[in-house]
Scaffold this motif. Structure first.
Motif, PDB file in Angstrom:
ATOM      1  N   ALA A 165       0.825  -1.209   0.000  1.00 30.04           N
ATOM      2  CA  ALA A 165       0.000   0.000   0.000  1.00 30.04           C
ATOM      3  C   ALA A 165       0.859   1.259   0.000  1.00 30.04           C
ATOM      4  O   ALA A 165       0.464   2.288  -0.566  1.00 30.04           O
ATOM      5  CB  ALA A 165      -0.925  -0.003   1.212  1.00 30.04           C
ATOM      6  N   LEU A 207       0.375   4.696  -2.083  1.00 37.48           N
ATOM      7  CA  LEU A 207       0.220   5.969  -1.374  1.00 37.48           C
ATOM      8  C   LEU A 207       1.235   7.006  -1.851  1.00 37.48           C
ATOM      9  O   LEU A 207       0.932   8.204  -1.881  1.00 37.48           O
ATOM     10  CB  LEU A 207       0.355   5.747   0.134  1.00 37.48           C
ATOM     11  N   LEU A 236      -6.344   2.488   2.291  1.00 36.10           N
ATOM     12  CA  LEU A 236      -5.560   1.642   1.396  1.00 36.10           C
ATOM     13  C   LEU A 236      -4.772   0.575   2.148  1.00 36.10           C
ATOM     14  O   LEU A 236      -4.689  -0.569   1.705  1.00 36.10           O
ATOM     15  CB  LEU A 236      -4.611   2.501   0.561  1.00 36.10           C
ATOM     16  N   MET A 285      -3.927  13.067   3.076  1.00 36.98           N
ATOM     17  CA  MET A 285      -3.413  11.707   2.978  1.00 36.98           C
ATOM     18  C   MET A 285      -3.906  10.799   4.094  1.00 36.98           C
ATOM     19  O   MET A 285      -3.757   9.578   4.008  1.00 36.98           O
ATOM     20  CB  MET A 285      -1.881  11.727   2.992  1.00 36.98           C
ATOM     21  N   PRO A 296      -6.948   8.266   2.763  1.00 36.65           N
ATOM     22  CA  PRO A 296      -6.495   7.218   1.844  1.00 36.65           C
ATOM     23  C   PRO A 296      -5.440   6.296   2.450  1.00 36.65           C
ATOM     24  O   PRO A 296      -5.369   5.121   2.094  1.00 36.65           O
ATOM     25  CB  PRO A 296      -5.934   7.997   0.647  1.00 36.65           C
ATOM     26  N   THR A 297      -4.631   6.811   3.382  1.00 39.60           N
ATOM     27  CA  THR A 297      -3.613   5.966   4.008  1.00 39.60           C
ATOM     28  C   THR A 297      -4.256   4.844   4.805  1.00 39.60           C
ATOM     29  O   THR A 297      -3.931   3.658   4.636  1.00 39.60           O
ATOM     30  CB  THR A 297      -2.703   6.804   4.928  1.00 39.60           C
ATOM     31  N   VAL A 335      -0.359   8.375  -4.900  1.00 40.32           N
ATOM     32  CA  VAL A 335      -1.465   9.259  -4.523  1.00 40.32           C
ATOM     33  C   VAL A 335      -0.915  10.597  -4.042  1.00 40.32           C
ATOM     34  O   VAL A 335      -1.396  11.673  -4.434  1.00 40.32           O
ATOM     35  CB  VAL A 335      -2.327   8.616  -3.420  1.00 40.32           C
ATOM     36  N   PHE A 336       0.104  10.539  -3.196  1.00 40.08           N
ATOM     37  CA  PHE A 336       0.694  11.769  -2.661  1.00 40.08           C
ATOM     38  C   PHE A 336       1.248  12.639  -3.787  1.00 40.08           C
ATOM     39  O   PHE A 336       0.999  13.850  -3.843  1.00 40.08           O
ATOM     40  CB  PHE A 336       1.810  11.424  -1.674  1.00 40.08           C
TER      41      PHE A 336
END
Length: 574
Positions: free
Chosen positions: A65, A69, A415, A408, A411-412, A72-73
């Motif tokens: 994950a 991430l 995920l 974040m 989602p952290t 995503v970041f």
């Protein structure tokens, strides 16, 4: 315990996520950890796995994950950097001045701009960015939300630089693809991933044309002054032209390069071409169509925010400079993803953090290629370069980083929980707690959770599964809020089901990839995000009622194409 009972036990974590997020409207940040917990309980109580093994699988999921991430970041950082630099407002100003016809605006912004943002950022950002822009041009909030959600479908299989395929299937199918390569049934894992993308484009191609035209008629029928399908369909030439200029680079990149660039370059090249065509009047309807005065709109179309005619964007720099970060991203991706250029191997071999045999369990391993992750190069790199290119102050650059870090948290947690759940799913077919003596004495090693569900589904549906495969992918996106996580969750399930039915695994897995993309239009997370930015809070149910029908249509077409590809042959069954 019967196979059907085991299948139900395996299904419980998915049902938990579905009930919590859909029925109780709980956010994924809370729902996914509970779904993971229910999976842990099933693994311990039903599959009899050792506690330490389940912990190891969960840690493996956390490492996997982390790679997602970082992407995503980086994607969010680029977006916020452009917002604070004025680059995004400049892009919006350029969009606003192209055409007064709202059918044309819907295609350019909802279809093409959304496709580009999906390829560059993904993770729910396209509709959230495009819908407010359409509102500023005079679209009813409900129409803007529905249009952007539906159009954000065909680019999603490739998402942010190939993440749904490379990361989603890379996690769920790592072992089985590795075996296929070892057995000589696939040239390499990368080649197989590329073939998934190629096959998915065949499923998306017709709908990229159909959905463009269909949604123009849809919005004029349900949101236009005269409630007429005909008015929207009259702009079919422009919609088809847009589909063609998107699909040409989209298909070329998928078939010649790989899954990283199709949506990004399809959207970027298509956007430039279609804007030029619109300015020259090529395929643009002769009449100018609008939604009419907002005083006459149905109250159900609007919410707490009314942007119609009240927002004006201003250019903060040249259009070239505003778009330059995205152009640089595209260039770096090409340079670092084409094997023959040499950078791909160089980056892939450096900055690698490996976690081998976690907690002593052989094969429970994961690795992070920091430099090769697109979140690092090019996203974070280009975000830093943009500070200088756009002459940003230190304060604005800091705000971009702070805003990104703040976003974040959700989602952290979501995920890490979701990927840990997936890893337990995958690893449940191995029980290190059973010694060879115990197995010889009659102890049973159960099939993995996905394989158990696959056997049950194969017995129930049989040869009709290709028609339903994409809907399973859509359900995954609906539940988890992500095509990437849908592919993680159902990738091995689809593979095992294809094996049970003796069907080409590549076609069924590609249908999963296409289904996860079409599920984006009914995805709770995306709908909540869009509702928030257009002021339609607590109206998610109204939007799903409208996006469900395009979703259903999409699945029918993908199902038909899946059957055609299987009947045509050429795909190995191994």
């Amino acid at each position: 315990m019967s196979t059907a009972a085991l299948a139900f036990a395996a299904l419980i974590p998915i049902l938990v996520a579905l009930v919590l997020m859909v029925g109780l409207r709980m956010g994924a940040m809370k729902a996914m950890p509970l779904a993971w917990l229910s999976c842990v309980i099933a693994a311990l109580a039903v599959w009899g796995l050792p506690v330490s093994y389940v912990v190891a699988l969960s840690l493996q999921g956390a490492v996997s994950a982390a790679g997602v991430l970082i992407i995503v970041f980086g994607a969010l950082l680029i977006l916020h950097t452009l917002q604070y630099s004025g680059g995004m407002e400049t892009i919006q100003f350029g969009m606003q001045s192209v055409s007064r016809d709202m059918r044309v605006q819907g295609i350019i912004i909802g279809y093409m701009f959304g496709a580009f943002i999906e390829g560059a950022a993904g993770f729910g950002t396209p509709a959230a960015l495009a819908a407010p822009l359409l509102l500023s041009l005079g679209f009813p909030p409900m129409a803007a939300a529905v249009l952007c959600l539906v159009y954000n479908s065909f680019p999603v299989t490739f998402g942010a630089v190939g993440t749904p395929i490379l990361v989603g299937f890379g996690a769920s199918l790592k072992e089985v693809i590795g075996k296929a390569v070892a057995d000589g049934n696939a040239a390499s894992a990368e080649a197989f991933m590329k073939e998934i993308g190629e096959t998915a484009t065949l499923m998306h191609g017709p709908m990229a044309v159909v959905i463009g035209v269909f949604m123009l008629g849809f919005i004029t029928r349900y949101f236009g002054p005269t409630r007429s399908w005909k008015e929207g369909l009259a702009a079919w030439k422009f919609a088809v032209l847009s589909a063609v200029v998107f699909l040409v680079p989209y298909m070329i990149m998928a078939w010649l390069v790989g899954p990283e660039l199709p949506s990004l370059l399809g959207g970027l090249v298509g956007l430039g071409v279609i804007i030029a065509c619109a300015k020259k009047g090529i395929c643009v309807p002769k009449d100018v169509w609008t939604f009419g005065s907002h005083e006459k709109w149905d109250k159900s179309w609007t919410g707490s925010i009314d942007f119609a005619g009240k927002t004006e964007f201003k250019p903060r720099m040249s259009q070239f400079m505003a778009w330059l970060p995205y152009v640089v991203i595209g260039g770096i991706l090409v340079l670092t993803r084409v094997d023959s250029l040499g950078l791909k191997g160089w980056l892939g071999a450096r900055g690698v953090l490996a976690f081998n045999d976690i907690l002593g369990y052989a094969g429970v391993s994961e690795r992070l290629q920091f430099l090769y992750l697109p979140g690092t190069v090019p996203f974070i790199l280009v975000a830093l370069l943009t500070v200088f290119m756009h002459k940003m102050s230190g304060e604005k650059a800091s705000k971009a980083w702070i805003d990104t870090l703040r976003k974040m948290k959700a989602p952290t947690i979501s995920l890490i929980s979701a990927v840990a759940l997936v890893k337990i799913f995958q690893g449940s077919g191995v029980n290190p707690g059973l010694t060879p003596e115990a197995v010889a004495g009659g102890a049973v090693v159960l099939d993995s959770m996905p394989l158990t569900m696959a056997k049950t589904m194969a017995a129930a549906i049989g040869g009709a599964w290709p028609f339903f495969a994409s809907y399973a992918g859509g359900l995954g996106a609906f539940i988890t809020g992500s095509n990437t996580v849908s592919d993680m969750l159902f990738g091995l399930f689809q593979w095992d089901l294809a094996a049970q039915l003796h069907m080409p695994k590549l076609v069924i897995v590609a249908a999963q990839a296409a289904g996860g993309a079409m599920g984006n239009m009914i995805c709770i997370h995306n709908i909540v995000a869009v509702c928030t930015v257009v002021g339609l809070n607590n109206r998610e149910g109204d939007i799903i009622k409208r996006t469900f029908w395009p979703f259903a249509l999409y699945g029918v077409v993908v199902g038909i194409i899946s059957f055609i590809l299987i009947q045509a042959g050429g795909y190995p069954v191994f």
